[in-house]
Enzyme design. Sequence first.
Site, PDB file in Angstrom:
ATOM      1  N   SER A  60       2.624 -69.196 -22.190  1.00 35.10           N
ATOM      2  CA  SER A  60       2.855 -68.178 -22.599  1.00 35.10           C
ATOM      3  C   SER A  60       2.090 -67.685 -24.083  1.00 35.10           C
ATOM      4  CB  SER A  60       4.074 -67.437 -23.018  1.00 35.10           C
ATOM      5  OG  SER A  60       4.963 -67.633 -21.782  1.00 35.10           O
TER       6      SER A  60
HETATM    7  N1  SAH Z   1       7.682 -69.664 -20.712  1.00 30.50           N
HETATM    8  C1  SAH Z   1       7.105 -70.888 -20.292  1.00 30.50           C
HETATM    9  C2  SAH Z   1       5.798 -69.627 -19.382  1.00 30.50           C
HETATM   10  C3  SAH Z   1       5.344 -70.388 -18.165  1.00 30.50           C
HETATM   11  S1  SAH Z   1       4.437 -69.413 -17.172  1.00 30.50           S
HETATM   12  C4  SAH Z   1       6.097 -71.396 -21.235  1.00 30.50           C
HETATM   13  O1  SAH Z   1       6.039 -70.894 -22.414  1.00 30.50           O
HETATM   14  O2  SAH Z   1       5.674 -71.968 -21.278  1.00 30.50           O
HETATM   15  C5  SAH Z   1       6.246 -68.917 -16.020  1.00 30.50           C
HETATM   16  C6  SAH Z   1       6.444 -69.947 -15.239  1.00 30.50           C
HETATM   17  O3  SAH Z   1       7.374 -69.761 -14.392  1.00 30.50           O
HETATM   18  C7  SAH Z   1       5.675 -71.068 -14.287  1.00 30.50           C
HETATM   19  O4  SAH Z   1       5.908 -72.115 -14.679  1.00 30.50           O
HETATM   20  C8  SAH Z   1       6.092 -70.730 -12.644  1.00 30.50           C
HETATM   21  O5  SAH Z   1       6.305 -71.361 -11.987  1.00 30.50           O
HETATM   22  C9  SAH Z   1       7.504 -70.192 -13.190  1.00 30.50           C
HETATM   23  N2  SAH Z   1       8.260 -69.540 -12.514  1.00 30.50           N
HETATM   24  C10 SAH Z   1       7.657 -68.499 -11.212  1.00 30.50           C
HETATM   25  N3  SAH Z   1       8.761 -68.176 -10.964  1.00 30.50           N
HETATM   26  C11 SAH Z   1       9.760 -68.355 -10.643  1.00 30.50           C
HETATM   27  C12 SAH Z   1      11.521 -68.679 -10.402  1.00 30.50           C
HETATM   28  N4  SAH Z   1      11.647 -67.466  -9.701  1.00 30.50           N
HETATM   29  N5  SAH Z   1      12.785 -69.471 -10.587  1.00 30.50           N
HETATM   30  C13 SAH Z   1      11.990 -70.463 -11.695  1.00 30.50           C
HETATM   31  N6  SAH Z   1      10.522 -70.587 -12.117  1.00 30.50           N
HETATM   32  C14 SAH Z   1       9.681 -69.384 -11.422  1.00 30.50           C
END
Ligand code: SAH
Length: 209
Positions: A60
């Site tokens: 993010s």
């Molecule tokens: N906070 C993270 C954001 C990653 S993007 C950072 O700053 O790196 C969002 C993430 O949510 C992705 O890795 C995706 O695989 C995950 N995601 C999507 N649906 C999900 C679910 N139901 N349970 C767990 N993770 C999920």
Amino acid sequence: MSADERARMVERQLRRRGIADERVLAAMQRVPRELFVPPELRDAAYADAALPIGDEQTISQPYMVALICEQLALRGGERVLDVGTGSGYQAAVLAELADEVHAVERIPELAGQARANLAAAGYEDRVRLHVGDGTLGIPECAPFAAIAVAAAALEAPPALYEQLEPRGRLVVPVGGAGGQWLEVVVRTPEGPAVVRTVPCRFVPLVAGR
Ligand code: SAH
């Protein structure tokens, strides 16, 4: 030097845009974001943007991480849950702000990367990483004082609300292709108190495996 780049990020991207919680600003100053992006993107680690981390997912934007943390209103000592751990960056920032951090990611390869990133940055003992569907929360570790969700849902997942402590706070992007809002949901005796804060754009929260 990355500490200087971080200081510039904190000043220009966060403080100037209204992030005012000094603990959040200090946490963002401490976590080495360059250790949470793919090696070939290290030079862009402090850019004002989300960056690709593989599997069509992103780390993010720094401002969104700071805003979510500020809206969780942490004071230290809390147990918190990070849903959609991706790179592990938000989980590391939460580890600076709370006492016990649980993090859940559904894609095993990304969870593996997050584990390695958190270890490289020295957070391996402060974040407990789970692999699975974060829309279900982590019932065996609940209740949580705060839950951060980094992927967009059509509605705030009910299981996450159920796993909040009384007065606990859930921050979640809500919406579909037409647009999303960052929502703050507070658990109250009368039921969820919901405040829409800012428009945002996150990858979708995918329920199931
Ligand atoms: N906070 C993270 C954001 C990653 S993007 C950072 O700053 O790196 C969002 C993430 O949510 C992705 O890795 C995706 O695989 C995950 N995601 C999507 N649906 C999900 C679910 N139901 N349970 C767990 N993770 C999920």
